[in-house]
Every structure is written in C-alpha cells, then in structure tokens.
Design a protein around this motif. Structure first.
Motif, mmCIF file in Angstrom:
data_model
loop_
_atom_site.group_PDB
_atom_site.id
_atom_site.type_symbol
_atom_site.label_atom_id
_atom_site.label_comp_id
_atom_site.label_asym_id
_atom_site.label_seq_id
_atom_site.Cartn_x
_atom_site.Cartn_y
_atom_site.Cartn_z
ATOM 1 N N PHE A 32 14.494 52.594 20.402
ATOM 2 C CA PHE A 32 13.990 51.778 21.505
ATOM 3 C C PHE A 32 12.714 52.386 22.095
ATOM 4 C CE2 PHE A 32 18.585 51.481 21.326
ATOM 5 C CZ PHE A 32 18.807 50.112 21.337
ATOM 6 N N LYS A 33 11.898 51.513 22.664
ATOM 7 C CA LYS A 33 10.717 51.943 23.406
ATOM 8 C C LYS A 33 10.884 51.527 24.868
ATOM 9 C CE LYS A 33 7.273 51.806 19.668
ATOM 10 N NZ LYS A 33 5.988 51.187 19.227
ATOM 11 N N VAL A 34 10.589 52.449 25.752
ATOM 12 C CA VAL A 34 10.693 52.204 27.194
ATOM 13 C C VAL A 34 9.352 52.554 27.827
ATOM 14 C CG1 VAL A 34 11.839 52.851 29.342
ATOM 15 C CG2 VAL A 34 13.157 52.708 27.204
ATOM 16 N N ALA A 35 8.773 51.620 28.567
ATOM 17 C CA ALA A 35 7.455 51.828 29.171
ATOM 18 C C ALA A 35 7.567 52.241 30.635
ATOM 19 C CB ALA A 35 6.620 50.553 29.051
ATOM 20 N N TRP A 36 6.684 53.145 31.032
ATOM 21 C CA TRP A 36 6.614 53.542 32.442
ATOM 22 C C TRP A 36 5.150 53.680 32.831
ATOM 23 C CZ3 TRP A 36 4.829 58.114 34.923
ATOM 24 C CH2 TRP A 36 4.285 59.068 34.063
ATOM 25 N N SER A 37 4.890 53.656 34.129
ATOM 26 C CA SER A 37 3.527 53.817 34.639
ATOM 27 C C SER A 37 3.565 54.694 35.879
ATOM 28 C CB SER A 37 2.899 52.456 34.946
ATOM 29 O OG SER A 37 3.738 51.693 35.785
ATOM 30 N N ILE A 38 2.421 55.195 36.245
ATOM 31 C CA ILE A 38 2.335 56.150 37.349
ATOM 32 C C ILE A 38 2.700 55.501 38.677
ATOM 33 C CG2 ILE A 38 0.746 57.567 38.711
ATOM 34 C CD1 ILE A 38 -0.825 58.087 36.160
ATOM 35 N N TRP A 42 8.501 56.369 39.874
ATOM 36 C CA TRP A 42 8.677 56.279 38.413
ATOM 37 C C TRP A 42 8.256 57.549 37.681
ATOM 38 C CZ3 TRP A 42 5.999 50.887 38.613
ATOM 39 C CH2 TRP A 42 6.929 49.938 39.083
ATOM 40 N N ASN A 43 7.519 58.433 38.346
ATOM 41 C CA ASN A 43 7.110 59.684 37.710
ATOM 42 C C ASN A 43 8.296 60.514 37.210
ATOM 43 O OD1 ASN A 43 4.545 58.871 38.368
ATOM 44 N ND2 ASN A 43 4.160 60.481 39.868
ATOM 45 N N PRO A 44 9.498 60.382 37.830
ATOM 46 C CA PRO A 44 10.650 61.123 37.288
ATOM 47 C C PRO A 44 10.950 60.822 35.820
ATOM 48 C CG PRO A 44 11.143 60.424 39.512
ATOM 49 C CD PRO A 44 9.828 59.781 39.139
ATOM 50 N N TRP A 45 10.544 59.659 35.330
ATOM 51 C CA TRP A 45 10.771 59.358 33.915
ATOM 52 C C TRP A 45 9.993 60.309 33.021
ATOM 53 C CZ3 TRP A 45 14.809 57.073 32.301
ATOM 54 C CH2 TRP A 45 15.424 56.070 33.063
ATOM 55 N N ASP A 46 8.802 60.689 33.451
ATOM 56 C CA ASP A 46 8.013 61.619 32.657
ATOM 57 C C ASP A 46 8.726 62.964 32.572
ATOM 58 O OD1 ASP A 46 5.277 62.217 31.374
ATOM 59 O OD2 ASP A 46 5.444 63.817 32.866
ATOM 60 N N TYR A 47 9.277 63.388 33.686
ATOM 61 C CA TYR A 47 10.035 64.645 33.688
ATOM 62 C C TYR A 47 11.282 64.538 32.815
ATOM 63 C CZ TYR A 47 13.114 68.381 35.227
ATOM 64 O OH TYR A 47 13.975 69.453 35.243
ATOM 65 N N ALA A 48 11.959 63.397 32.888
ATOM 66 C CA ALA A 48 13.156 63.191 32.069
ATOM 67 C C ALA A 48 12.833 63.347 30.589
ATOM 68 C CB ALA A 48 13.750 61.810 32.336
ATOM 69 N N ASN A 255 10.113 72.766 40.712
ATOM 70 C CA ASN A 255 9.499 72.783 39.380
ATOM 71 C C ASN A 255 9.511 71.393 38.754
ATOM 72 O OD1 ASN A 255 8.978 75.512 39.510
ATOM 73 N ND2 ASN A 255 10.867 76.111 38.445
ATOM 74 N N ALA A 256 10.631 70.694 38.944
ATOM 75 C CA ALA A 256 10.734 69.338 38.405
ATOM 76 C C ALA A 256 9.725 68.421 39.080
ATOM 77 C CB ALA A 256 12.149 68.801 38.595
ATOM 78 N N MET A 257 9.652 68.492 40.405
ATOM 79 C CA MET A 257 8.743 67.607 41.138
ATOM 80 C C MET A 257 7.281 67.978 40.918
ATOM 81 S SD MET A 257 10.673 66.523 44.667
ATOM 82 C CE MET A 257 11.285 68.125 45.167
ATOM 83 N N GLU A 258 7.025 69.233 40.603
ATOM 84 C CA GLU A 258 5.648 69.616 40.283
ATOM 85 C C GLU A 258 5.208 68.955 38.981
ATOM 86 O OE1 GLU A 258 2.742 73.321 40.957
ATOM 87 O OE2 GLU A 258 4.896 73.717 40.922
ATOM 88 N N MET A 259 6.122 68.864 38.014
ATOM 89 C CA MET A 259 5.821 68.162 36.769
ATOM 90 C C MET A 259 5.599 66.675 37.034
ATOM 91 S SD MET A 259 8.420 69.957 34.020
ATOM 92 C CE MET A 259 7.902 68.831 32.696
ATOM 93 N N MET A 260 6.406 66.105 37.921
ATOM 94 C CA MET A 260 6.257 64.691 38.269
ATOM 95 C C MET A 260 4.924 64.456 38.971
ATOM 96 S SD MET A 260 10.087 64.018 39.763
ATOM 97 C CE MET A 260 11.499 64.772 38.936
ATOM 98 N N ALA A 261 4.574 65.362 39.873
ATOM 99 C CA ALA A 261 3.300 65.241 40.587
ATOM 100 C C ALA A 261 2.130 65.296 39.611
ATOM 101 C CB ALA A 261 3.178 66.369 41.615
ATOM 102 N N LYS A 262 2.200 66.224 38.670
ATOM 103 C CA LYS A 262 1.139 66.363 37.676
ATOM 104 C C LYS A 262 1.009 65.105 36.839
ATOM 105 C CE LYS A 262 -0.474 69.436 33.972
ATOM 106 N NZ LYS A 262 -0.162 70.659 33.171
ATOM 107 N N ALA A 263 2.144 64.501 36.517
ATOM 108 C CA ALA A 263 2.122 63.265 35.719
ATOM 109 C C ALA A 263 1.387 62.152 36.439
ATOM 110 C CB ALA A 263 3.547 62.827 35.404
#
Length: 356
Positions: A32-38, A42-48, A255-263
């Motif tokens: 499957f493909k799942v799309a997300w945007s900034i 929704w930034n937590p998906w990038d961390y996930a 650390n998790a939220m820093e990755m989300m912020a960077k995304a």
C-alpha cells in the motif's frame, strides 16, 4: 492549514484520472501507499516511518506500507485517482475532492482538530464588523474561506459583506507581509505565526472559536478498506504508538518531536508552539469519544452546508442533504442511500483496547 483553491480544476482532471486508475472493485493486496503532507498534526507520520514504527506494525499484519510525502493538494489528487490507498486530509477537503469525485471514503483515524491553527489576521486594529466592504485575502474554497464564513456568520454578517481575494497558499504570507495596503488575510500555521511577527498585525478570530469544525483525518478508500482491513489496523497501531511517545515527557518525546519539527521545516520550539493550537487526540479513547458524539455530527452539517453553498460537492448532489455521512453507532446524516463519507471508529477501538 494547507490547501489551495483549484477545486474546479481538480474535479475536472481527477474525474478523468479516476477512470484510469480506480478499479471497479477493490481487491486483497499486501502493498500500500499512504500519502502525507507537512502540517503539525501530520508530521508524526514522518517520524513513524523513519523510526521504523510504521514498518514494524506493517510487518505484524503481513503488509508493506510505503509512506509518500507530497504537496497537500497533490496528495489528495493522488488518493482520489487511486495512485495511493490512503491520505491525510481535512474533513472539508475530503468532501470537496474525493467524495465530490465519487470516491467513497472512510476516516479510520481522527488525529486532531484545529484549535487556533487557522486564523483571521488584520492591520489597523480592524474588527470582524469592520470587514464590511473590505478585501480579505485567502485561499478560496479552502478551510480559510470556511473560517471566514463562520466568523462572519457569528457576527450576524453575510459572506457577501466582504470581497474575497483569492491568493495561492505559497504567495499569501509574503504578499500580505510586503504590502501594507492589504488589511485582512486568512491562513493557517505556520503562516499565521510568520505573519504575526509583522508589526501592527493582530489576530481577530481563529479556529479555537469553532472547535471541532476543522478535522484532520486519515482517509482510506472504502473499497480498499473493505478488502484490506489490515491496512487500517497497521496505521492505527503505528499512529497511537507515536501518540504515546509524544504525550510523555522526557528525552524520547523531545527527540521524536524534533524529528517531526525537522520534517516540517521548523525548530522544536516552533513545532511545540504549533502543537499548542492543535487539539491532538493522543489517546485513541478520546478520539473514539469525539467521533461518536453529537458535536461532530453538527459540525459536519455546517461544513457540508458550506461546501454545497459554493457548489463544491459535485454535480450529482442537488442539495446538502443529498450527501450522506455515516458515524459510529449506525448514525447517518443526509441521504442514507448516498453515503459517501464514513467515520469508522472500529480500528481506533482496537487500539484503545490493546487488541491490535
């Protein structure tokens, strides 16, 4: 909050693409493909994805989930045409793009609602009543337009009392900041935070005054979901594991939220500020309660009515009530024979009960 007024052209182009990409019947599949945007919610998906959490849950259910970062409108177009199986989007955009294009869709995760992320900003200390006869810049037919409409209505005013100036989401902030003759603008974070740094700009209305009306959801094609419930199980498992990390204090959460912020192109401090105006459902039980409550039904009626007023629901919908929306417990608003938008809490319940 992330949107662009190209609804008319989207519907024209996407309806053609739908024929090419959408199968008449969904089928059992494992990839499957799942799309997300900034966006803050929704930034937590990038961390996930980058942390391996999403992959762990996908493997548990014997599926492969590829998370694809896209521009917001492009992601919904891809979802509507069938290029991706699931996508994050607002409740309003789900109605006006995939549902309006005839794609039956299901919200399997209620992630948050805007609680101040969307706002009306002005110069010269204007108030809502002062906007009569004035130009207001915004992305037309977006949630910004909806926010303005609600603000006017709450002040006993009409949409026609102001002149809407359509501006693209990429231009709206720099155009307003650089032109002091522009007196009013409606937009979303992080653009709100950016514009608010301009001397003389004040906020006169925001989405915290219409709580729960601008929802942020994970939407899955209903046909795909029916044949592939494991997709929703894996997504819920990953999402609420990440929510559990975010809701705790300490280095792991930071650390998790820093990755989300960077995304999202923000600093950790800026991201935390954005989260303060995002009513996150960190616990699955809280999202379940809200999805099954009376408030969401009334709010969806408001959003649906706005969409119909501006002819954003497609030619097949002859009245706002002609479009059906279902909620947990078998509740349906609108036409029960034309339910195209579903709120499904069954997968969040599995997460809440630790049964995933």
């Amino acid at each position: 909050m992330k949107k662009q007024n190209i609804n008319f052209w989207i519907l024209a182009l996407v309806m053609t693409a739908v024929t090419a990409f959408q199968p008449l019947n969904a089928q059992k599949k494992t990839s499957f493909k799942v799309a997300w945007s900034i966006y803050a919610g929704w930034n937590p998906w990038d961390y996930a994805s980058k942390s391996g959490i999403l992959d762990t849950w996908a493997k548990k259910y014997g599926v492969e989930i590829k998370l694809v970062k896209m521009d917001y409108i492009a992601s919904i177009e891809a979802y509507t045409s069938g290029e991706v199986d699931a996508c994050v989007m607002t409740n309003m955009d789900a109605l006006t793009i995939p549902v309006a294009s005839g794609i039956e869709s299901t919200a399997v995760i209620l992630g948050d609602f805007s609680n101040g992320n969307d706002a009306i900003l002005v110069r010269n200390n204007l108030t809502i009543p002062d906007l009569v006869g004035r130009k207001v810049s915004l992305v037309e037919f977006s949630v910004s337009h909806y926010l303005l409409s609600r603000a006017l209505d709450m002040s006993k005013m009409k949409d026609t009392d102001v002149k809407v100036i359509n501006v693209s989401d990429s231009d709206i902030a720099p155009a307003f900041v650089s032109n002091s003759e522009q007196e009013a603008v409606v937009t979303w974070n992080p653009l709100v935070m950016e514009i608010m740094q301009t001397p003389g700009v004040t906020k006169i209305f925001d989405s915290s005054q219409i709580p729960g009306e601008i929802l942020d959801l994970m939407m899955v094609n209903s046909k795909t979901l029916k044949d592939n419930p494991d997709l929703a199980k894996a997504l819920n498992g990953a999402w609420f594991e990440v929510m559990g990390i975010m809701s705790t204090r300490g280095p792991k959460a930071d650390n998790a939220m820093e990755m989300m912020a960077k995304a999202g192109g923000s600093s950790l401090t800026e991201y935390k500020a954005q989260l303060k105006t995002t009513a996150m459902f960190y616990k699955a039980s809280d999202a379940i309660t809200y999805m099954a409550g009376d408030e969401i039904q009334g709010n969806m009626k408001k959003v649906r009515n706005f969409c119909f007023k501006y002819k954003l629901l497609g030619d097949r919908v002859k009245s706002a009530e002609d479009l059906g929306i279902s909620f947990p417990g078998g509740i349906i608003i609108g036409n029960a024979s034309n339910v195209m938008f579903h709120f499904d809490d069954s997968f969040m319940k599995l997460a809440a009960e630790n049964k995933l």
